[in-house]
Write a protein that holds these residues in place. Sequence first.
Motif, PDB file in Angstrom:
ATOM      1  N   ARG A   1       7.350   5.188  -1.272  1.00 14.36           N
ATOM      2  CA  ARG A   1       8.006   6.088  -0.302  1.00 14.36           C
ATOM      3  C   ARG A   1       7.000   6.598   0.719  1.00 14.36           C
ATOM      4  NH1 ARG A   1      10.902  10.983  -2.447  1.00 14.36           N
ATOM      5  NH2 ARG A   1      11.794  10.970  -0.361  1.00 14.36           N
ATOM      6  N   ALA A   2       5.810   6.983   0.257  1.00 11.72           N
ATOM      7  CA  ALA A   2       4.787   7.523   1.156  1.00 11.72           C
ATOM      8  C   ALA A   2       4.315   6.468   2.153  1.00 11.72           C
ATOM      9  CB  ALA A   2       3.614   8.062   0.344  1.00 11.72           C
ATOM     10  N   ALA A   3       4.103   5.249   1.681  1.00 13.14           N
ATOM     11  CA  ALA A   3       3.665   4.176   2.586  1.00 13.14           C
ATOM     12  C   ALA A   3       4.726   3.917   3.646  1.00 13.14           C
ATOM     13  CB  ALA A   3       3.380   2.897   1.793  1.00 13.14           C
ATOM     14  N   ARG A   4       5.984   3.849   3.220  1.00 15.84           N
ATOM     15  CA  ARG A   4       7.099   3.594   4.144  1.00 15.84           C
ATOM     16  C   ARG A   4       7.188   4.695   5.196  1.00 15.84           C
ATOM     17  NH1 ARG A   4      12.410   5.078   4.661  1.00 15.84           N
ATOM     18  NH2 ARG A   4      13.777   3.457   5.508  1.00 15.84           N
ATOM     19  N   ALA A   5       7.101   5.938   4.765  1.00 11.80           N
ATOM     20  CA  ALA A   5       7.200   7.070   5.693  1.00 11.80           C
ATOM     21  C   ALA A   5       6.002   7.116   6.644  1.00 11.80           C
ATOM     22  CB  ALA A   5       7.297   8.375   4.911  1.00 11.80           C
ATOM     23  N   ARG A   6       4.805   6.893   6.109  1.00 15.41           N
ATOM     24  CA  ARG A   6       3.590   6.961   6.923  1.00 15.41           C
ATOM     25  C   ARG A   6       3.619   5.940   8.053  1.00 15.41           C
ATOM     26  NH1 ARG A   6       0.375   6.576   2.973  1.00 15.41           N
ATOM     27  NH2 ARG A   6       0.246   4.311   2.955  1.00 15.41           N
ATOM     28  N   ASN A   7       4.105   4.744   7.765  1.00 18.31           N
ATOM     29  CA  ASN A   7       4.129   3.676   8.772  1.00 18.31           C
ATOM     30  C   ASN A   7       5.466   3.542   9.487  1.00 18.31           C
ATOM     31  OD1 ASN A   7       1.522   3.084   8.078  1.00 18.31           O
ATOM     32  ND2 ASN A   7       2.022   1.300   6.858  1.00 18.31           N
ATOM     33  N   GLU A   8       6.407   4.409   9.141  1.00 12.93           N
ATOM     34  CA  GLU A   8       7.759   4.331   9.705  1.00 12.93           C
ATOM     35  C   GLU A   8       8.291   2.902   9.595  1.00 12.93           C
ATOM     36  OE1 GLU A   8       7.550   5.991  13.650  1.00 12.93           O
ATOM     37  OE2 GLU A   8       7.009   7.965  12.896  1.00 12.93           O
ATOM     38  N   ALA A   9       8.121   2.325   8.415  1.00 11.45           N
ATOM     39  CA  ALA A   9       8.490   0.935   8.157  1.00 11.45           C
ATOM     40  C   ALA A   9       9.863   0.834   7.487  1.00 11.45           C
ATOM     41  CB  ALA A   9       7.439   0.286   7.261  1.00 11.45           C
ATOM     42  N   ALA A  10      10.424  -0.347   7.542  1.00  9.21           N
ATOM     43  CA  ALA A  10      11.716  -0.596   6.905  1.00  9.21           C
ATOM     44  C   ALA A  10      11.602  -0.557   5.387  1.00  9.21           C
ATOM     45  CB  ALA A  10      12.269  -1.950   7.357  1.00  9.21           C
ATOM     46  N   GLU A  11      10.484  -1.038   4.864  1.00  6.05           N
ATOM     47  CA  GLU A  11      10.282  -1.103   3.418  1.00  6.05           C
ATOM     48  C   GLU A  11       8.907  -0.577   3.046  1.00  6.05           C
ATOM     49  OE1 GLU A  11      12.504  -5.309   2.308  1.00  6.05           O
ATOM     50  OE2 GLU A  11      10.337  -5.263   2.453  1.00  6.05           O
ATOM     51  N   GLY A  12       8.840  -0.009   1.855  1.00  2.78           N
ATOM     52  CA  GLY A  12       7.571   0.351   1.242  1.00  2.78           C
ATOM     53  C   GLY A  12       7.583  -0.207  -0.170  1.00  2.78           C
ATOM     54  N   ALA A  13       6.443  -0.608  -0.657  1.00  3.72           N
ATOM     55  CA  ALA A  13       6.351  -1.126  -2.016  1.00  3.72           C
ATOM     56  C   ALA A  13       5.043  -0.682  -2.646  1.00  3.72           C
ATOM     57  CB  ALA A  13       6.443  -2.645  -2.029  1.00  3.72           C
ATOM     58  N   ALA A  14       5.034  -0.673  -3.959  1.00  4.52           N
ATOM     59  CA  ALA A  14       3.812  -0.400  -4.703  1.00  4.52           C
ATOM     60  C   ALA A  14       3.849  -1.235  -5.975  1.00  4.52           C
ATOM     61  CB  ALA A  14       3.686   1.078  -5.039  1.00  4.52           C
ATOM     62  N   VAL A  15       2.687  -1.692  -6.388  1.00  5.31           N
ATOM     63  CA  VAL A  15       2.568  -2.462  -7.626  1.00  5.31           C
ATOM     64  C   VAL A  15       1.427  -1.893  -8.455  1.00  5.31           C
ATOM     65  CG1 VAL A  15       3.481  -4.564  -6.561  1.00  5.31           C
ATOM     66  CG2 VAL A  15       1.012  -4.210  -6.632  1.00  5.31           C
ATOM     67  N   ARG A  16       1.511  -2.121  -9.773  1.00  2.00           N
ATOM     68  CA  ARG A  16       0.439  -1.728 -10.683  1.00  2.00           C
ATOM     69  C   ARG A  16      -0.030  -2.977 -11.414  1.00  2.00           C
ATOM     70  NH1 ARG A  16       3.117   1.665 -13.344  1.00  2.00           N
ATOM     71  NH2 ARG A  16       3.623   0.379 -15.133  1.00  2.00           N
ATOM     72  N   ASP A  17      -1.349  -3.215 -11.389  1.00  3.29           N
ATOM     73  CA  ASP A  17      -1.866  -4.420 -12.035  1.00  3.29           C
ATOM     74  C   ASP A  17      -2.163  -4.166 -13.514  1.00  3.29           C
ATOM     75  OD1 ASP A  17      -4.421  -3.275 -12.278  1.00  3.29           O
ATOM     76  OD2 ASP A  17      -5.280  -4.459 -10.654  1.00  3.29           O
ATOM     77  N   GLU A  18      -2.676  -5.190 -14.175  1.00  2.00           N
ATOM     78  CA  GLU A  18      -2.914  -5.130 -15.614  1.00  2.00           C
ATOM     79  C   GLU A  18      -3.997  -4.136 -16.016  1.00  2.00           C
ATOM     80  OE1 GLU A  18      -5.982  -8.113 -14.221  1.00  2.00           O
ATOM     81  OE2 GLU A  18      -3.953  -7.578 -13.638  1.00  2.00           O
ATOM     82  N   THR A  19      -4.794  -3.685 -15.070  1.00  6.10           N
ATOM     83  CA  THR A  19      -5.829  -2.695 -15.375  1.00  6.10           C
ATOM     84  C   THR A  19      -5.403  -1.280 -14.990  1.00  6.10           C
ATOM     85  OG1 THR A  19      -6.957  -2.881 -13.242  1.00  6.10           O
ATOM     86  CG2 THR A  19      -7.636  -4.422 -14.980  1.00  6.10           C
ATOM     87  N   GLY A  20      -4.192  -1.141 -14.439  1.00  6.88           N
ATOM     88  CA  GLY A  20      -3.692   0.170 -14.042  1.00  6.88           C
ATOM     89  C   GLY A  20      -3.935   0.527 -12.591  1.00  6.88           C
TER      90      GLY A  20
ATOM     91  N   THR B   1      -3.323   0.596  -8.664  1.00  9.44           N
ATOM     92  CA  THR B   1      -2.104   0.518  -7.868  1.00  9.44           C
ATOM     93  C   THR B   1      -2.420   0.136  -6.434  1.00  9.44           C
ATOM     94  OG1 THR B   1      -2.202   2.893  -7.388  1.00  9.44           O
ATOM     95  CG2 THR B   1      -0.844   2.215  -9.261  1.00  9.44           C
ATOM     96  N   TYR B   2      -1.460  -0.523  -5.826  1.00  7.06           N
ATOM     97  CA  TYR B   2      -1.569  -0.979  -4.442  1.00  7.06           C
ATOM     98  C   TYR B   2      -0.245  -0.664  -3.762  1.00  7.06           C
ATOM     99  CZ  TYR B   2      -5.189  -3.699  -6.746  1.00  7.06           C
ATOM    100  OH  TYR B   2      -6.262  -4.081  -7.502  1.00  7.06           O
ATOM    101  N   SER B   3      -0.290  -0.070  -2.592  1.00  8.11           N
ATOM    102  CA  SER B   3       0.947   0.202  -1.862  1.00  8.11           C
ATOM    103  C   SER B   3       0.860  -0.436  -0.487  1.00  8.11           C
ATOM    104  CB  SER B   3       1.204   1.706  -1.741  1.00  8.11           C
ATOM    105  OG  SER B   3       0.157   2.348  -1.057  1.00  8.11           O
ATOM    106  N   ALA B   4       2.026  -0.800   0.043  1.00  9.03           N
ATOM    107  CA  ALA B   4       2.071  -1.508   1.323  1.00  9.03           C
ATOM    108  C   ALA B   4       3.440  -1.340   1.960  1.00  9.03           C
ATOM    109  CB  ALA B   4       1.786  -2.993   1.102  1.00  9.03           C
ATOM    110  N   THR B   5       3.516  -1.754   3.206  1.00 12.99           N
ATOM    111  CA  THR B   5       4.800  -1.811   3.908  1.00 12.99           C
ATOM    112  C   THR B   5       5.028  -3.243   4.374  1.00 12.99           C
ATOM    113  OG1 THR B   5       3.797  -1.220   6.028  1.00 12.99           O
ATOM    114  CG2 THR B   5       4.679   0.585   4.691  1.00 12.99           C
ATOM    115  N   ASN B   6       6.247  -3.493   4.796  1.00 11.35           N
ATOM    116  CA  ASN B   6       6.561  -4.825   5.313  1.00 11.35           C
ATOM    117  C   ASN B   6       5.812  -5.068   6.617  1.00 11.35           C
ATOM    118  OD1 ASN B   6       8.563  -2.801   6.335  1.00 11.35           O
ATOM    119  ND2 ASN B   6       9.158  -4.530   7.621  1.00 11.35           N
ATOM    120  N   ILE B   7       5.623  -6.336   6.928  1.00 12.83           N
ATOM    121  CA  ILE B   7       4.981  -6.755   8.178  1.00 12.83           C
ATOM    122  C   ILE B   7       6.009  -7.547   8.966  1.00 12.83           C
ATOM    123  CG2 ILE B   7       3.178  -8.194   9.212  1.00 12.83           C
ATOM    124  CD1 ILE B   7       1.500  -7.618   6.710  1.00 12.83           C
ATOM    125  N   ALA B   8       6.250  -7.138  10.181  1.00 12.90           N
ATOM    126  CA  ALA B   8       7.225  -7.818  11.038  1.00 12.90           C
ATOM    127  C   ALA B   8       6.587  -8.098  12.396  1.00 12.90           C
ATOM    128  CB  ALA B   8       8.481  -6.982  11.185  1.00 12.90           C
TER     129      ALA B   8
END
Length: 106
Positions: A15-34, A36-43
């Motif tokens: 949500r924070a990534a999406r709001a910060r970039n005023e993007a259509a989508e925001g996502a975050a993932v957590r890897d096997e070590t814990g 986290t990475y967050s990003a927005t869509n690229i258009a």
Amino acid sequence: MTLDPEDSKLITLARAARARNEAAEGAAVRDETGRTYSATNIALESLTLSAVQVAAAMAVSSGARSLEAAALVTAGEGPSAADTAVTGELGAGALHVAGPDGVLRS
């Protein structure tokens, strides 16, 4: 549906990534070590990637071998087939989808 606190954190980061970039989508993932990475869509004219694809690529390029979980925040319908495929390939146990208000859809 109640989420694990670590999965709720992914929704918050997306949500924070999406709001910060005023993007259509925001996502975050957590890897096997814990980590986290967050990003927005690229258009761009020359490059189009979903937020999930960007977050997964960031994790993999940082050395992640698998994902524990992923979250997508969107006003759209939900994850694309490509989003589901990349999180599945990386072994994510869940791909949580929420609206811009943070309310979980699935």
